[in-house]
Design a protein around this motif. Structure first.
Motif, PDB file in Angstrom:
ATOM      1  N   ILE A   1       0.858  -1.187   0.000  1.00  0.00           N
ATOM      2  CA  ILE A   1       0.000   0.000   0.000  1.00  0.00           C
ATOM      3  C   ILE A   1       0.894   1.238   0.000  1.00  0.00           C
ATOM      4  O   ILE A   1       1.818   1.340   0.811  1.00  0.00           O
ATOM      5  CB  ILE A   1      -0.902   0.018   1.262  1.00  0.00           C
ATOM      6  CG1 ILE A   1      -1.724  -1.273   1.376  1.00  0.00           C
ATOM      7  CG2 ILE A   1      -1.803   1.254   1.287  1.00  0.00           C
ATOM      8  CD1 ILE A   1      -2.856  -1.432   0.419  1.00  0.00           C
TER       9      ILE A   1
ATOM     10  N   PRO B   1       2.449   4.677   0.884  1.00  0.00           N
ATOM     11  CA  PRO B   1       2.458   5.317   2.198  1.00  0.00           C
ATOM     12  C   PRO B   1       1.369   6.371   2.390  1.00  0.00           C
ATOM     13  O   PRO B   1       0.821   6.497   3.471  1.00  0.00           O
ATOM     14  CB  PRO B   1       3.853   5.954   2.263  1.00  0.00           C
ATOM     15  CG  PRO B   1       4.690   5.108   1.381  1.00  0.00           C
ATOM     16  CD  PRO B   1       3.788   4.640   0.269  1.00  0.00           C
ATOM     17  N   LYS B   2       1.010   7.078   1.336  1.00  0.00           N
ATOM     18  CA  LYS B   2       0.047   8.177   1.525  1.00  0.00           C
ATOM     19  C   LYS B   2      -1.359   7.682   1.883  1.00  0.00           C
ATOM     20  O   LYS B   2      -2.164   8.431   2.408  1.00  0.00           O
ATOM     21  CB  LYS B   2       0.009   9.073   0.291  1.00  0.00           C
ATOM     22  CG  LYS B   2      -0.577   8.474  -0.949  1.00  0.00           C
ATOM     23  CD  LYS B   2      -0.651   9.544  -2.041  1.00  0.00           C
ATOM     24  CE  LYS B   2      -1.207   8.947  -3.325  1.00  0.00           C
ATOM     25  NZ  LYS B   2      -1.378   9.937  -4.369  1.00  0.00           N
TER      26      LYS B   2
ATOM     27  N   ARG C   1      -1.803   5.051   3.902  1.00  0.00           N
ATOM     28  CA  ARG C   1      -1.739   4.322   5.175  1.00  0.00           C
ATOM     29  C   ARG C   1      -2.425   5.047   6.345  1.00  0.00           C
ATOM     30  O   ARG C   1      -3.083   4.399   7.153  1.00  0.00           O
ATOM     31  CB  ARG C   1      -0.285   4.004   5.523  1.00  0.00           C
ATOM     32  CG  ARG C   1       0.286   2.963   4.583  1.00  0.00           C
ATOM     33  CD  ARG C   1       1.739   2.698   4.869  1.00  0.00           C
ATOM     34  NE  ARG C   1       2.315   1.842   3.839  1.00  0.00           N
ATOM     35  CZ  ARG C   1       3.588   1.566   3.743  1.00  0.00           C
ATOM     36  NH1 ARG C   1       4.442   2.070   4.619  1.00  0.00           N
ATOM     37  NH2 ARG C   1       4.041   0.788   2.784  1.00  0.00           N
ATOM     38  N   PRO C   2      -2.286   6.398   6.474  1.00  0.00           N
ATOM     39  CA  PRO C   2      -2.999   7.064   7.571  1.00  0.00           C
ATOM     40  C   PRO C   2      -4.512   6.836   7.499  1.00  0.00           C
ATOM     41  O   PRO C   2      -5.160   6.542   8.502  1.00  0.00           O
ATOM     42  CB  PRO C   2      -2.658   8.541   7.363  1.00  0.00           C
ATOM     43  CG  PRO C   2      -1.353   8.529   6.636  1.00  0.00           C
ATOM     44  CD  PRO C   2      -1.416   7.329   5.738  1.00  0.00           C
TER      45      PRO C   2
ATOM     46  N   LEU D   1      -6.151   4.314   5.980  1.00  0.00           N
ATOM     47  CA  LEU D   1      -6.484   2.914   6.267  1.00  0.00           C
ATOM     48  C   LEU D   1      -6.311   2.591   7.747  1.00  0.00           C
ATOM     49  O   LEU D   1      -7.073   1.820   8.315  1.00  0.00           O
ATOM     50  CB  LEU D   1      -5.615   1.981   5.406  1.00  0.00           C
ATOM     51  CG  LEU D   1      -5.993   1.976   3.914  1.00  0.00           C
ATOM     52  CD1 LEU D   1      -4.942   1.262   3.086  1.00  0.00           C
ATOM     53  CD2 LEU D   1      -7.356   1.330   3.696  1.00  0.00           C
ATOM     54  N   THR D   2      -5.312   3.222   8.377  1.00  0.00           N
ATOM     55  CA  THR D   2      -5.101   2.988   9.812  1.00  0.00           C
ATOM     56  C   THR D   2      -6.285   3.517  10.618  1.00  0.00           C
ATOM     57  O   THR D   2      -6.783   2.847  11.527  1.00  0.00           O
ATOM     58  CB  THR D   2      -3.808   3.684  10.278  1.00  0.00           C
ATOM     59  OG1 THR D   2      -2.719   3.212   9.495  1.00  0.00           O
ATOM     60  CG2 THR D   2      -3.524   3.405  11.741  1.00  0.00           C
ATOM     61  N   LEU D   3      -6.729   4.733  10.271  1.00  0.00           N
ATOM     62  CA  LEU D   3      -7.860   5.304  11.019  1.00  0.00           C
ATOM     63  C   LEU D   3      -9.131   4.489  10.775  1.00  0.00           C
ATOM     64  O   LEU D   3      -9.934   4.293  11.697  1.00  0.00           O
ATOM     65  CB  LEU D   3      -8.068   6.779  10.625  1.00  0.00           C
ATOM     66  CG  LEU D   3      -9.148   7.534  11.401  1.00  0.00           C
ATOM     67  CD1 LEU D   3      -8.903   7.503  12.910  1.00  0.00           C
ATOM     68  CD2 LEU D   3      -9.238   8.985  10.933  1.00  0.00           C
TER      69      LEU D   3
ATOM     70  N   TYR E   1      -9.253   1.265  10.138  1.00  0.00           N
ATOM     71  CA  TYR E   1      -9.088   0.046  10.928  1.00  0.00           C
ATOM     72  C   TYR E   1      -9.345   0.335  12.411  1.00  0.00           C
ATOM     73  O   TYR E   1     -10.007  -0.439  13.107  1.00  0.00           O
ATOM     74  CB  TYR E   1      -7.668  -0.509  10.723  1.00  0.00           C
ATOM     75  CG  TYR E   1      -7.338  -1.690  11.592  1.00  0.00           C
ATOM     76  CD1 TYR E   1      -8.022  -2.892  11.461  1.00  0.00           C
ATOM     77  CD2 TYR E   1      -6.328  -1.607  12.556  1.00  0.00           C
ATOM     78  CE1 TYR E   1      -7.722  -3.970  12.271  1.00  0.00           C
ATOM     79  CE2 TYR E   1      -6.027  -2.683  13.365  1.00  0.00           C
ATOM     80  CZ  TYR E   1      -6.722  -3.868  13.215  1.00  0.00           C
ATOM     81  OH  TYR E   1      -6.428  -4.932  14.026  1.00  0.00           O
ATOM     82  N   ARG E   2      -8.834   1.480  12.858  1.00  0.00           N
ATOM     83  CA  ARG E   2      -9.032   1.878  14.257  1.00  0.00           C
ATOM     84  C   ARG E   2     -10.524   2.049  14.562  1.00  0.00           C
ATOM     85  O   ARG E   2     -10.996   1.667  15.631  1.00  0.00           O
ATOM     86  CB  ARG E   2      -8.294   3.191  14.524  1.00  0.00           C
ATOM     87  CG  ARG E   2      -8.473   3.766  15.925  1.00  0.00           C
ATOM     88  CD  ARG E   2      -7.950   5.201  15.961  1.00  0.00           C
ATOM     89  NE  ARG E   2      -8.168   5.843  17.241  1.00  0.00           N
ATOM     90  CZ  ARG E   2      -9.308   6.402  17.610  1.00  0.00           C
ATOM     91  NH1 ARG E   2     -10.359   6.374  16.820  1.00  0.00           N
ATOM     92  NH2 ARG E   2      -9.410   6.986  18.797  1.00  0.00           N
TER      93      ARG E   2
ATOM     94  N   TRP F   1      -4.892  13.475  15.507  1.00  0.00           N
ATOM     95  CA  TRP F   1      -5.213  13.376  14.075  1.00  0.00           C
ATOM     96  C   TRP F   1      -4.707  14.622  13.347  1.00  0.00           C
ATOM     97  O   TRP F   1      -4.144  14.530  12.265  1.00  0.00           O
ATOM     98  CB  TRP F   1      -6.718  13.256  13.862  1.00  0.00           C
ATOM     99  CG  TRP F   1      -7.341  12.041  14.464  1.00  0.00           C
ATOM    100  CD1 TRP F   1      -6.676  10.994  15.070  1.00  0.00           C
ATOM    101  CD2 TRP F   1      -8.727  11.732  14.545  1.00  0.00           C
ATOM    102  NE1 TRP F   1      -7.588  10.065  15.518  1.00  0.00           N
ATOM    103  CE2 TRP F   1      -8.851  10.493  15.221  1.00  0.00           C
ATOM    104  CE3 TRP F   1      -9.892  12.363  14.136  1.00  0.00           C
ATOM    105  CZ2 TRP F   1     -10.084   9.891  15.470  1.00  0.00           C
ATOM    106  CZ3 TRP F   1     -11.120  11.776  14.370  1.00  0.00           C
ATOM    107  CH2 TRP F   1     -11.216  10.546  15.032  1.00  0.00           C
TER     108      TRP F   1
ATOM    109  N   SER G   1      -0.915  14.789  12.950  1.00  0.00           N
ATOM    110  CA  SER G   1      -0.312  13.695  12.164  1.00  0.00           C
ATOM    111  C   SER G   1      -0.566  13.958  10.677  1.00  0.00           C
ATOM    112  O   SER G   1      -1.309  14.865  10.319  1.00  0.00           O
ATOM    113  CB  SER G   1      -0.945  12.365  12.584  1.00  0.00           C
ATOM    114  OG  SER G   1      -2.225  12.255  11.992  1.00  0.00           O
ATOM    115  N   PRO G   2       0.012  13.148   9.799  1.00  0.00           N
ATOM    116  CA  PRO G   2      -0.205  13.356   8.359  1.00  0.00           C
ATOM    117  C   PRO G   2      -1.621  13.029   7.858  1.00  0.00           C
ATOM    118  O   PRO G   2      -1.853  13.043   6.660  1.00  0.00           O
ATOM    119  CB  PRO G   2       0.817  12.422   7.712  1.00  0.00           C
ATOM    120  CG  PRO G   2       1.856  12.196   8.750  1.00  0.00           C
ATOM    121  CD  PRO G   2       1.116  12.194  10.040  1.00  0.00           C
ATOM    122  N   LEU G   3      -2.554  12.718   8.762  1.00  0.00           N
ATOM    123  CA  LEU G   3      -3.940  12.512   8.330  1.00  0.00           C
ATOM    124  C   LEU G   3      -4.506  13.832   7.796  1.00  0.00           C
ATOM    125  O   LEU G   3      -4.535  14.825   8.512  1.00  0.00           O
ATOM    126  CB  LEU G   3      -4.796  12.083   9.519  1.00  0.00           C
ATOM    127  CG  LEU G   3      -4.861  10.610   9.880  1.00  0.00           C
ATOM    128  CD1 LEU G   3      -5.427  10.450  11.280  1.00  0.00           C
ATOM    129  CD2 LEU G   3      -5.713   9.832   8.890  1.00  0.00           C
TER     130      LEU G   3
END
Lengths: 263, 304
Positions: free
Chosen positions: A3, A5-6, A8-9, A11-13, A15-16, A96, A99-101
């Motif tokens: 995936i 990198p851009k 990933r923030p 998708l992480t959120l 998933y969270r 949030w 961070s880079p979100l």
């Protein structure tokens, strides 16, 4: 699969968000299923036997799509708004923001989170409805147009998640949030045709109901499951799609200009 | 991202207003690569407002900031990856365990499969045995350490520490400062705000002193102390000294001792020669250097 990198923030959120509502499963999944089951039992089975629809459908069959969409809308709204509000209390919004979100990534992650919870609760509501239907009619309720069903569920879930994000970011207190729930969402859903068909209403109330955008969301799902609807499916599609676009731009504007500091 | 040789932080004429209140007033300073820079000032001086502008929690009213050459307003995608931020206030993540929080935080900074780094930080900051606990089960000091672990999970080049040791006991403060020094030795640039001036003095290569949103002075810590404070020299005599001491630096005189206050340009040898005292009668000499706290009080006093 790698995936970029851009993404990933985001998708992480997302998933969270899923992890968050699964941590409080009783509150987020089980409780809405109980309320949907009670609606089906009381309205669909107990009172439904005495209601005759002009279309010839059983009232239980008519009720199931409405309850499915109501579950999706309610849960999408609640999931997204509660995530933002708890973030305002705990300070997660500051995380949030620093961070880079991006605001767009936050919006889509919360919206897909709300949609996922809405889908789960909506699917279980549908399966509970199927059991009631099987018990009453001796057969399963067949889905007439799965494609339309999926489209309307996605549009509805995303729209109400975005609405939830907007309201939660705009709210300065819990009262603001609960006021929108009680005085805007609840009336719109209940008067949007979950429990009744337009065909039995006075022309004045029919006209008024057609001004309620949720009528098109709910009838879209009804068309998807039963193949019948109070409004043409094309109209439902246009109004629902238009509502989603409007919800998106309002939410994005709010996220771009909002304070991310805690309450 | 190659940032070698670039200034970690450059602030030019930064202004931040909240309504009619000016929290930061035309503040300018620049950090050097790898240095520890202390931003000092009383409560309400504007320290947190400056940091909030750097991490995009607040938008500057005017002025310009650069992190390794990138403006946080224009290129937040670069500045955020390059920066680690430890906020002043604790964050309660409710549902999640310490390790989950770090995994999510790592993902927010585009890093997946980062267990090795996360486990290193958990162990280094003494949180390993608490990794399955939720934030509410941690002590105040552990919560602070979690904030630091979060800020370091993506290996930033610039670390912003806003009062990282507020409410932390002495032992833990010392270990945190040791860790900060270790990070600095590894090449990380660090901006910190703190009320513990003694610790800032031993830790910071340079400091800036803020008051009412204005940057009153900025410079190398030792130079500022030397410039803004005086040295106290206590001379103890063998028995009662009846000799007349005539010196412009004499502050206090008792039977067997005299206290002098000399500027940093004057040596102790010069002082002894100047007072023309019999050297054989001098039993001991005690020198008290000026402190950052004295310099701090001096600067604030000048502008009141």
């Amino acid at each position: 699969m790698t995936i970029a990198p851009k993404y990933r923030p985001f998708l992480t959120l997302y998933y969270r968000e899923i992890r968050r509502f699964l941590k409080v499963l009783v509150q987020t999944i089980a409780a809405p299923i109980v309320s949907s089951s009670l609606y089906l039992l009381i309205f669909g089975v107990s009172l439904g036997g005495r209601i005759n629809l002009e279309s010839g459908l059983s009232y239980l069959a008519f009720l199931i799509p409405g309850l499915v969409m109501m579950s999706v809308l309610n849960n999408a709204f609640q999931n997204a708004s509660s995530s933002v509000v708890s973030g305002k209390f705990g300070g997660d919004l500051e995380d949030w923001r620093t961070s880079p979100l991006t605001p767009r990534a936050i919006l889509w992650a919360l919206s897909f989170g709300g949609l996922t919870r809405g889908f789960i609760v909506g699917f279980i509501t549908f399966m509970v409805g199927q059991i009631f239907y099987l018990n009453n009619h001796g057969s399963w309720l067949a889905v007439a147009h799965p494609g339309y069903l999926l489209i309307f569920l996605i549009i509805g879930g995303l729209s109400f998640s975005m609405f939830g994000v907007s309201v939660a970011f705009w709210s300065k207190t819990f009262d603001h949030l609960s006021a929108v729930g009680s005085f805007v969402i609840l009336p719109l859903i209940y008067l949007g045709g979950v429990f009744f068909s337009l065909e039995g209403l006075h022309p004045f109330w029919q006209t008024l109901s057609k001004a309620n955008p949720l009528l098109y969301f709910i009838n879209g799902v009804r068309y998807g499951i039963l193949g019948v609807s109070d409004v043409p499916v094309e109209t439902s599609l246009i109004v629902s799609g238009g509502a989603l676009i409007i919800f998106y731009f309002i939410a994005l504007r709010i996220l771009n200009t909002a304070e991310y500091t805690r309450w | 991202m190659d940032v070698s040789g670039k200034s970690p932080l450059k602030i030019e004429k930064l202004v931040k207003k909240y309504g009619n209140f000016t929290a930061v007033n035309e503040v300018s300073f620049e950090m050097k690569p790898g240095e520890i820079f202390g931003l000092l000032g009383p409560n309400g001086a504007g320290k947190t407002s400056i940091i909030s502008c750097l991490v995009t929690l607040q938008e500057p009213t005017s002025g310009h900031c650069e992190i390794f050459g990138y403006d946080p307003k224009v290129n937040p995608e670069y500045t955020k990856v390059l920066t680690g931020f430890v906020p002043q206030e604790l964050i309660n993540h409710g549902f999640f365990s310490i390790e989950e929080i770090l995994v999510f935080h790592s993902g927010f900074y585009q890093r997946w499969h980062n267990k090795e780094r996360i486990h290193y930080l958990l162990k280094r900051l003494g949180l390993w045995e608490h990794k399955d606990k939720k934030v509410k089960a941690l002590s105040g000091g552990m919560k602070r350490r979690l904030l630091i672990a979060k800020a370091l999970v993506h290996e930033p080049k610039l670390l912003l520490l806003d009062e990282p040791t507020a409410g932390v006991d002495i032992e833990l403060r010392a270990s945190l400062w040791d860790f900060v020094q270790e990070l600095s030795q590894d090449g990380m640039s660090i901006l910190l705000t703190t009320h513990y001036l003694e610790e800032a003095e031993s830790l910071c290569d340079r400091v800036g002193i803020l008051q009412n949103g204005n940057l009153r002075t900025v410079g190398p810590t030792r130079e500022l102390i030397e410039k803004l404070t005086e040295r106290k020299v206590h001379v103890f005599f063998d028995g009662v000294c009846n000799e007349e001491i005539s010196s412009p630096y004499l502050r206090n005189r008792e039977d067997n001792q005299a206290e002098f206050v000399i500027p940093h340009g004057v040596g102790v040898g010069d002082l002894i020669a100047d007072i023309q005292c019999n050297v054989h009668k001098i039993l001991d000499i005690k020198i008290e250097e000026g402190s950052l706290e004295e310099a701090f009080v001096h600067v604030l006093g000048e502008h009141q």
